[in-house]
Design a protein around this motif. Sequence first.
Motif, short mmCIF file in Angstrom:
data_model
loop_
_atom_site.label_atom_id
_atom_site.label_comp_id
_atom_site.label_asym_id
_atom_site.label_seq_id
_atom_site.Cartn_x
_atom_site.Cartn_y
_atom_site.Cartn_z
N THR A 163 13.47 3.50 15.67
CA THR A 163 13.27 4.70 14.89
C THR A 163 13.94 5.86 15.62
OG1 THR A 163 11.21 5.30 15.99
CG2 THR A 163 11.05 3.90 14.03
N LYS A 196 0.82 -1.21 0.00
CA LYS A 196 0.00 0.00 0.00
C LYS A 196 0.85 1.26 0.00
CE LYS A 196 -3.78 0.08 2.36
NZ LYS A 196 -4.71 0.12 3.50
N LYS A 197 2.02 1.18 0.65
CA LYS A 197 2.85 2.37 0.78
C LYS A 197 4.28 1.93 1.07
CE LYS A 197 3.17 6.49 3.67
NZ LYS A 197 2.60 7.22 4.80
N ILE A 198 5.22 2.64 0.51
CA ILE A 198 6.62 2.41 0.80
C ILE A 198 7.21 3.73 1.24
CG2 ILE A 198 8.87 1.80 -0.14
CD1 ILE A 198 7.41 -0.01 -2.13
N LYS A 199 7.92 3.69 2.37
CA LYS A 199 8.51 4.90 2.92
C LYS A 199 9.92 4.57 3.40
CE LYS A 199 7.68 8.41 6.46
NZ LYS A 199 6.82 8.84 7.56
N ILE A 200 10.89 5.33 2.96
CA ILE A 200 12.26 5.14 3.40
C ILE A 200 12.49 6.04 4.60
CG2 ILE A 200 14.68 5.39 2.78
CD1 ILE A 200 13.83 4.83 -0.13
N VAL A 201 12.95 5.42 5.71
CA VAL A 201 13.14 6.16 6.95
C VAL A 201 14.54 5.87 7.51
CG1 VAL A 201 10.69 6.18 7.55
CG2 VAL A 201 12.14 4.35 8.37
N GLU A 202 14.99 6.75 8.37
CA GLU A 202 16.26 6.52 9.06
C GLU A 202 15.99 5.71 10.32
OE1 GLU A 202 19.23 9.77 9.21
OE2 GLU A 202 17.54 10.98 8.54
#
Length: 65
Positions: A39, A8-14
């Motif tokens: 996170t 549904k969604k892809i998010k690149i995070v640190e």
Amino acid sequence: MELKKVAKKIKIVEVVELEIDIEDDRKLMPKRTIKEFWTLDNKYIGKLDPLDDYLAIEEAIKEEA
């Protein structure tokens, strides 16, 4: 029954990766290094512990003892 997955969604995070040396009284892998992932706002993501792959072996060792 077939499992159907749709992203549904892809998010690149640190993330923060911690390496932690563990020593305990387990017969299998009493010394090991795990990695924990957090996170930046201090929410726990998960861990990689090599012992998790060998829990069935550890149970077998306990039964023999």
